[in-house]
Scaffold this motif. Structure first.
Motif, PDB file in Angstrom:
ATOM      1  N   PRO A  90       5.096  20.084 -25.138  1.00  0.00           N
ATOM      2  CA  PRO A  90       6.204  20.323 -26.078  1.00  0.00           C
ATOM      3  C   PRO A  90       6.801  19.052 -26.674  1.00  0.00           C
ATOM      4  O   PRO A  90       7.304  19.087 -27.810  1.00  0.00           O
ATOM      5  CB  PRO A  90       7.225  21.080 -25.222  1.00  0.00           C
ATOM      6  N   VAL A  91       6.773  17.932 -25.949  1.00  0.00           N
ATOM      7  CA  VAL A  91       7.323  16.704 -26.531  1.00  0.00           C
ATOM      8  C   VAL A  91       6.487  16.229 -27.715  1.00  0.00           C
ATOM      9  O   VAL A  91       6.993  15.484 -28.563  1.00  0.00           O
ATOM     10  CB  VAL A  91       7.405  15.596 -25.461  1.00  0.00           C
ATOM     11  N   GLY A  92       5.217  16.627 -27.798  1.00  0.00           N
ATOM     12  CA  GLY A  92       4.388  16.209 -28.910  1.00  0.00           C
ATOM     13  C   GLY A  92       4.801  16.818 -30.233  1.00  0.00           C
ATOM     14  O   GLY A  92       4.452  16.289 -31.295  1.00  0.00           O
ATOM     15  N   LYS A  93       5.546  17.926 -30.191  1.00  0.00           N
ATOM     16  CA  LYS A  93       5.991  18.572 -31.431  1.00  0.00           C
ATOM     17  C   LYS A  93       7.314  18.004 -31.935  1.00  0.00           C
ATOM     18  O   LYS A  93       7.751  18.377 -33.025  1.00  0.00           O
ATOM     19  CB  LYS A  93       6.118  20.083 -31.204  1.00  0.00           C
ATOM     20  N   ARG A  94       7.958  17.169 -31.160  1.00  0.00           N
ATOM     21  CA  ARG A  94       9.214  16.572 -31.579  1.00  0.00           C
ATOM     22  C   ARG A  94       8.953  15.354 -32.456  1.00  0.00           C
ATOM     23  O   ARG A  94       7.881  14.747 -32.419  1.00  0.00           O
ATOM     24  CB  ARG A  94      10.042  16.167 -30.367  1.00  0.00           C
ATOM     25  N   ARG A  95       9.964  15.001 -33.239  1.00  0.00           N
ATOM     26  CA  ARG A  95       9.861  13.772 -34.018  1.00  0.00           C
ATOM     27  C   ARG A  95       9.879  12.572 -33.087  1.00  0.00           C
ATOM     28  O   ARG A  95      10.548  12.568 -32.047  1.00  0.00           O
ATOM     29  CB  ARG A  95      10.997  13.665 -35.016  1.00  0.00           C
ATOM     30  N   ALA A  96       9.142  11.542 -33.463  1.00  0.00           N
ATOM     31  CA  ALA A  96       9.050  10.365 -32.595  1.00  0.00           C
ATOM     32  C   ALA A  96      10.403   9.686 -32.425  1.00  0.00           C
ATOM     33  O   ALA A  96      10.709   9.171 -31.342  1.00  0.00           O
ATOM     34  CB  ALA A  96       8.029   9.386 -33.166  1.00  0.00           C
ATOM     35  N   ASP A  98      13.186  11.066 -32.196  1.00  0.00           N
ATOM     36  CA  ASP A  98      14.067  11.877 -31.345  1.00  0.00           C
ATOM     37  C   ASP A  98      13.748  11.736 -29.864  1.00  0.00           C
ATOM     38  O   ASP A  98      14.425  12.362 -29.042  1.00  0.00           O
ATOM     39  CB  ASP A  98      13.952  13.348 -31.743  1.00  0.00           C
ATOM     40  N   LEU A  99      12.733  10.959 -29.519  1.00  0.00           N
ATOM     41  CA  LEU A  99      12.382  10.786 -28.111  1.00  0.00           C
ATOM     42  C   LEU A  99      13.299   9.741 -27.479  1.00  0.00           C
ATOM     43  O   LEU A  99      12.907   8.624 -27.162  1.00  0.00           O
ATOM     44  CB  LEU A  99      10.922  10.375 -27.972  1.00  0.00           C
ATOM     45  N   THR A 100      14.531  10.114 -27.287  1.00  0.00           N
ATOM     46  CA  THR A 100      15.521   9.230 -26.689  1.00  0.00           C
ATOM     47  C   THR A 100      15.324   9.166 -25.176  1.00  0.00           C
ATOM     48  O   THR A 100      14.608   9.986 -24.591  1.00  0.00           O
ATOM     49  CB  THR A 100      16.923   9.738 -27.020  1.00  0.00           C
ATOM     50  N   PRO A 101      15.949   8.189 -24.515  1.00  0.00           N
ATOM     51  CA  PRO A 101      15.843   8.147 -23.048  1.00  0.00           C
ATOM     52  C   PRO A 101      16.284   9.429 -22.369  1.00  0.00           C
ATOM     53  O   PRO A 101      15.707   9.822 -21.347  1.00  0.00           O
ATOM     54  CB  PRO A 101      16.735   6.960 -22.683  1.00  0.00           C
ATOM     55  N   LYS A 102      17.267  10.111 -22.897  1.00  0.00           N
ATOM     56  CA  LYS A 102      17.723  11.359 -22.296  1.00  0.00           C
ATOM     57  C   LYS A 102      16.642  12.431 -22.372  1.00  0.00           C
ATOM     58  O   LYS A 102      16.404  13.172 -21.410  1.00  0.00           O
ATOM     59  CB  LYS A 102      18.990  11.844 -22.998  1.00  0.00           C
ATOM     60  N   VAL A 103      15.953  12.515 -23.512  1.00  0.00           N
ATOM     61  CA  VAL A 103      14.896  13.515 -23.671  1.00  0.00           C
ATOM     62  C   VAL A 103      13.732  13.228 -22.729  1.00  0.00           C
ATOM     63  O   VAL A 103      13.202  14.128 -22.055  1.00  0.00           O
ATOM     64  CB  VAL A 103      14.424  13.554 -25.141  1.00  0.00           C
ATOM     65  N   LEU A 104      13.307  11.973 -22.645  1.00  0.00           N
ATOM     66  CA  LEU A 104      12.171  11.647 -21.802  1.00  0.00           C
ATOM     67  C   LEU A 104      12.522  11.723 -20.318  1.00  0.00           C
ATOM     68  O   LEU A 104      11.658  12.025 -19.495  1.00  0.00           O
ATOM     69  CB  LEU A 104      11.657  10.248 -22.143  1.00  0.00           C
ATOM     70  N   THR A 105      13.760  11.452 -19.953  1.00  0.00           N
ATOM     71  CA  THR A 105      14.158  11.640 -18.554  1.00  0.00           C
ATOM     72  C   THR A 105      14.048  13.106 -18.156  1.00  0.00           C
ATOM     73  O   THR A 105      13.559  13.441 -17.060  1.00  0.00           O
ATOM     74  CB  THR A 105      15.585  11.137 -18.343  1.00  0.00           C
ATOM     75  N   ALA A 106      14.461  13.998 -19.063  1.00  0.00           N
ATOM     76  CA  ALA A 106      14.315  15.426 -18.791  1.00  0.00           C
ATOM     77  C   ALA A 106      12.843  15.827 -18.756  1.00  0.00           C
ATOM     78  O   ALA A 106      12.443  16.673 -17.938  1.00  0.00           O
ATOM     79  CB  ALA A 106      15.066  16.233 -19.848  1.00  0.00           C
ATOM     80  N   VAL A 143      13.411   2.232 -35.893  1.00  0.00           N
ATOM     81  CA  VAL A 143      14.115   1.978 -34.635  1.00  0.00           C
ATOM     82  C   VAL A 143      13.153   2.237 -33.482  1.00  0.00           C
ATOM     83  O   VAL A 143      12.196   3.003 -33.624  1.00  0.00           O
ATOM     84  CB  VAL A 143      15.374   2.870 -34.489  1.00  0.00           C
ATOM     85  N   HIS A 144      13.436   1.606 -32.350  1.00  0.00           N
ATOM     86  CA  HIS A 144      12.641   1.831 -31.144  1.00  0.00           C
ATOM     87  C   HIS A 144      13.378   2.850 -30.279  1.00  0.00           C
ATOM     88  O   HIS A 144      14.429   2.539 -29.704  1.00  0.00           O
ATOM     89  CB  HIS A 144      12.443   0.534 -30.373  1.00  0.00           C
ATOM     90  N   PRO A 145      12.863   4.077 -30.168  1.00  0.00           N
ATOM     91  CA  PRO A 145      13.623   5.107 -29.449  1.00  0.00           C
ATOM     92  C   PRO A 145      13.853   4.781 -27.979  1.00  0.00           C
ATOM     93  O   PRO A 145      14.863   5.211 -27.406  1.00  0.00           O
ATOM     94  CB  PRO A 145      12.749   6.362 -29.603  1.00  0.00           C
TER      95      PRO A 145
END
Length: 358
Positions: A90-96, A98-106, A143-145
């Motif tokens: 599912p993370v592959g369908k998100r915009r790059a 938008d992959l913030t530290p909070k999203v990747l921690t989850a 920006v570097h997410p």
């Protein structure tokens, strides 16, 4: 005969448009298929270096894999496997962006809840960091997410194998070689088993004595041993021979029993192959009669020579009237660190890695 012409974007120096032409042989459908295929690749070239905040992670990973990163073949294969999973996740369908530290921690917590081990989660984070960092450097993202985000816990470092376990492995390999060389079992169907047992014993002794990596052992040649000095100058990576992992050439001193086992085993293989058979340069071929030419050694099986397919694999042949020499295998010796010529730190004779052993 058709000509497919695609635009690959402006030249970075002159600013002029660049075009590439490809000749296609076949009917109109083949030409259209080639046009669509080359147009898709040209779009990747044109879009590189342009800020695209709306690009998804899946598309970014595809472009990242197409770029040249000067990685080893095994590293590229691992990146492709991880990127294939992230593309379907599912993370592959998100915009790059938008992959913030909070999203990747989850996402990491979700992967762990699904039973994925920490080394796998860390490998996915490493691919994400590399892809997003490359996109920021190429100005695809403004920006570097993941800037400032800490990585998940890494896997514990692999230590050298305990001495008692190394001795047990060496004893097992030695016993198998002795069992395969019993006189009443020297039938044509057992010659291949004897050859594999001798290969296993020799490679196991070299791994315990030198601490060489698996790819370095697979790429050893007969000329790499000069007396008791072993030169490690190449390694295999995803079945491709190249430089070692560190890019350096190492020279170390083997134990006298390991060097003697090397020379005795090679002598046996040459006698079984016969004088009329060609003998390749690699230490661990599939058979002593393997030709020397081999552009892509097989590192997965530990055989740098071109091994035949299972359906056509042959056993090591013995010339007519040539007796089988009596097998000789050294007994286990004490495991003491040995310093080779040209090395800066002592190398553990029974270690699993070429690091200092306490």
């Amino acid at each position: 005969m058709w000509q497919v012409r695609v635009a690959v974007g402006p030249d970075p120096v002159s600013g002029r448009s660049r075009y590439r032409s490809v000749t296609v042989h076949g009917d109109r459908e083949s030409a259209r298929a080639a046009r669509e295929r080359w147009a898709a690749k040209a779009e990747l070239v044109r879009s590189s270096g342009r800020t695209r905040p709306g690009i998804t992670l899946a598309d970014l990973l595809r472009e990242w894999l197409c770029a040249d990163h000067a990685c080893r073949p095994s590293t590229v294969a691992g990146y492709r496997s991880v990127a294939g999973f992230l593309t379907q996740d599912p993370v592959g369908k998100r915009r790059a962006v938008d992959l913030t530290p909070k999203v990747l921690t989850a996402a990491c917590a979700y992967w762990r809840s699904q039973g994925w081990p920490d080394p796998t989660v860390w490998a996915r984070m490493r691919v994400l960091r590399s892809a997003l960092g490359w996109a920021y450097t190429e100005r695809i993202l403004d920006v570097h997410p993941l800037d400032g985000m800490r990585s998940p816990p890494h896997a514990a470092g692999r230590m050298h194998a305990p001495v008692d376990q190394v001795r047990a492995i060496l004893a097992c390999a030695r016993q198998r070689a002795i069992d395969a060389a019993i006189p009443d079992r020297r039938r044509p169907s057992d010659r291949a088993a004897l050859h594999r047992a001798e290969q296993t014993l020799l490679l196991t002794r070299l791994a315990a004595d030198s601490g060489a990596r698996r790819g370095e052992l697979a790429a050893l040649q007969l000329s790499d041993l000069d007396g008791d000095i072993l030169t490690i100058a190449r390694a295999t990576s995803n079945e491709v021979v190249g430089p070692t992992k560190t890019g350096r050439i190492r020279r170390l001193t083997l134990g006298p029993t390991t060097a003697a086992l090397w020379r005795h085993t090679v002598t046996q293989w040459r006698q079984r192959a016969g004088e009329d058979q060609r003998f390749g340069p690699w230490l661990s071929p599939a058979a002593p009669t393997t030709p020397p030419a081999c552009p892509r050694p097989a590192s997965r099986t530990g055989s740098p020579n071109c091994a035949p397919t299972p359906a056509t694999r042959t056993s090591p042949s013995t010339a007519s009237g040539t007796p089988w020499p009596q097998p000789w295998y050294p007994k286990e010796t004490s495991c003491r660190p040995s310093t080779g010529s040209g090395t800066a730190t002592p190398l553990p004779r029974c270690g699993s890695t070429a690091t200092s052993c306490h």
